[in-house]
Design an enzyme around this catalytic site. Structure first.
Site, PDB file in Angstrom:
ATOM      1  N   THR A 113       0.828  -1.213   0.000  1.00  0.00           N
ATOM      2  CA  THR A 113       0.000   0.000   0.000  1.00  0.00           C
ATOM      3  C   THR A 113       0.858   1.256   0.000  1.00  0.00           C
ATOM      4  O   THR A 113       0.459   2.290  -0.530  1.00  0.00           O
ATOM      5  CB  THR A 113      -0.927  -0.022   1.233  1.00  0.00           C
ATOM      6  OG1 THR A 113      -1.850  -1.092   1.059  1.00  0.00           O
ATOM      7  CG2 THR A 113      -1.702   1.262   1.402  1.00  0.00           C
ATOM      8  N   SER A 134       1.229  -7.430  -0.898  1.00  0.00           N
ATOM      9  CA  SER A 134       1.909  -8.469  -0.100  1.00  0.00           C
ATOM     10  C   SER A 134       0.985  -9.611   0.316  1.00  0.00           C
ATOM     11  O   SER A 134       1.449 -10.615   0.832  1.00  0.00           O
ATOM     12  CB  SER A 134       2.633  -7.873   1.102  1.00  0.00           C
ATOM     13  OG  SER A 134       1.772  -7.665   2.188  1.00  0.00           O
ATOM     14  N   THR A 149       1.683  -4.213   4.330  1.00  0.00           N
ATOM     15  CA  THR A 149       1.503  -4.533   5.751  1.00  0.00           C
ATOM     16  C   THR A 149       0.981  -5.960   5.967  1.00  0.00           C
ATOM     17  O   THR A 149       1.166  -6.531   7.038  1.00  0.00           O
ATOM     18  CB  THR A 149       0.501  -3.565   6.421  1.00  0.00           C
ATOM     19  OG1 THR A 149      -0.773  -3.701   5.790  1.00  0.00           O
ATOM     20  CG2 THR A 149       0.979  -2.127   6.352  1.00  0.00           C
ATOM     21  N   ASP A 150       0.326  -6.530   4.929  1.00  0.00           N
ATOM     22  CA  ASP A 150      -0.419  -7.771   5.177  1.00  0.00           C
ATOM     23  C   ASP A 150       0.450  -8.964   5.572  1.00  0.00           C
ATOM     24  O   ASP A 150       0.028  -9.785   6.390  1.00  0.00           O
ATOM     25  CB  ASP A 150      -1.274  -8.120   3.948  1.00  0.00           C
ATOM     26  CG  ASP A 150      -2.512  -7.238   3.868  1.00  0.00           C
ATOM     27  OD1 ASP A 150      -2.887  -6.649   4.902  1.00  0.00           O
ATOM     28  OD2 ASP A 150      -3.096  -7.132   2.779  1.00  0.00           O
TER      29      ASP A 150
HETATM   30  C1  SIN Z   1      -0.172  -5.172   1.058  1.00  0.00           C
HETATM   31  O1  SIN Z   1       0.047  -5.807   2.087  1.00  0.00           O
HETATM   32  O2  SIN Z   1       0.613  -5.170   0.093  1.00  0.00           O
HETATM   33  C2  SIN Z   1      -1.417  -4.386   0.923  1.00  0.00           C
HETATM   34  C3  SIN Z   1      -1.925  -3.869   2.202  1.00  0.00           C
HETATM   35  C4  SIN Z   1      -0.991  -2.930   2.891  1.00  0.00           C
HETATM   36  O3  SIN Z   1       0.160  -2.723   2.533  1.00  0.00           O
HETATM   37  O4  SIN Z   1      -1.482  -2.339   3.888  1.00  0.00           O
END
Ligand code: SIN
Length: 309
Positions: free
Chosen positions: A12, A58, A91-92
């Site tokens: 993100t 991710s 973050t995932d």
């Molecule tokens: C991801 O994990 O690539 C998408 C969600 C995020 O980064 O918060």
């Protein structure tokens, strides 16, 4: 001139929305790491280099990206001009990559992961501040001779050993599963120096996660065993996201015993957010300690790989 190397993997933090007013409707992994850096005025004048290692949301993380990341990190460790590494990530699955790097890194240079909960086009994007924080943390860590793996975002620093995503949409989405964040000068936990080489192994062991819950009767475990047998693909390991401090539904436990009898390694982790499953004398099933189920899966994979050598 020693510089911080910023490795981009997507997420993100590199996401964009066509309508900045509807920033939840965005696509992750759209901007290059170069573009992320140039959007942060605080980074102007700091000696930096960038490298796009991957461009993924991710949720789709996997061995191909981890292999590429391992190669980039191995080169960065050998490059005397690189003083520290920052990785931009989604973050995932950040907690899985953090746990993997903690297991493999030899501690020669600091590695700092960062991420964002809002896309780069949001009016209140958190990525630029998080990237600036991560570079500051990485530079300071290099100056004090730190060589572990940490995660810097939302104004806090987490050890890669402890970090996990704890909120699905809050800006301050991470915690340490009961462990406190690191202070600015707190020494980082020593990474475990497993070596990047193991990432190149093929095939990777297959390790799946099952959950213990009301009516968990082991149907999925038996189905996985039957599928493995029918397809000739081996099921190597199972992580159980257990209730409480590692308890299992008796019917699921019976199915896990059948899996173990067929050579599948089974570890217990907890579906509870804090505390994990600490090992006790006489455990019937190995306990994964403080790792989340997804992190325990990474750790069991690494253990199965090292048992192959
Ligand atoms: C991801 O994990 O690539 C998408 C969600 C995020 O980064 O918060």
């Amino acid at each position: 001139m020693p510089h911080v190397l910023i490795l981009g993997t997507g997420g993100t933090i590199a996401g964009t929305a066509s309508d900045p007013g509807r920033s939840w409707a965005y696509r992750a992994a759209q901007l290059s790491v170069e573009q992320l850096v140039s959007a942060v005025p605080e980074l102007a004048g700091i000696p930096l280099a960038t490298q796009q290692v991957a461009q993924v949301d991710s949720k789709d993380m996997g061995w191909a990206t981890w292999r590429a990341l391992g190669k980039a990190l191995e080169s960065a460790m050998a490059d005397e001009a690189v003083s520290a590494i920052v990785i931009t990530h989604g973050t995932d699955t950040l907690e899985e990559t953090a746990c993997l790097l903690h297991a493999l890194h030899d501690g020669r240079k600091p590695i700092v992961l960062t991420a964002a909960m809002r896309p780069a086009t949001a009016p209140d994007a958190d990525g630029p501040g998080n990237l600036a924080q991560a570079v500051r943390v990485a530079q300071a860590a290099a100056q004090r001779g730190e060589g572990g793996v940490a995660v810097a975002l939302a104004g806090r620093i987490w050890s890669a050993r402890d970090v996990r995503k704890a909120h699905s949409h809050a800006i301050d989405a991470f915690d340490g599963g009961g462990a406190e964040p690191l202070g600015e000068l707190t020494p980082w936990p020593q990474p475990q120096a497993g070596g990047w080489q193991c990432l190149q192994a093929t095939p990777m062991p297959r390790v799946e996660i099952v959950t213990s819950h009301a009516d968990a009767d082991g149907w999925l475990v038996d189905a996985a065993l039957a599928h493995a047998q029918a397809s000739g693909q081996k099921l190597d390991g199972l992580i159980v996201a257990c209730t409480g401090h590692g308890t299992l539904h008796e019917k699921l436990e019976a199915a896990l015993q059948r899996a173990r009898d067929e050579g599948v390694s089974v570890w217990r982790s907890s579906r509870v957010a804090r505390g994990g499953v600490q090992p006790r004398d006489g455990d019937t099933w190995p306990a994964a300690g403080h790792w989340t189920p997804a992190q325990a899966r990474v750790r069991l994979l690494l253990e199965l790989l090292s048992a192959r050598r």
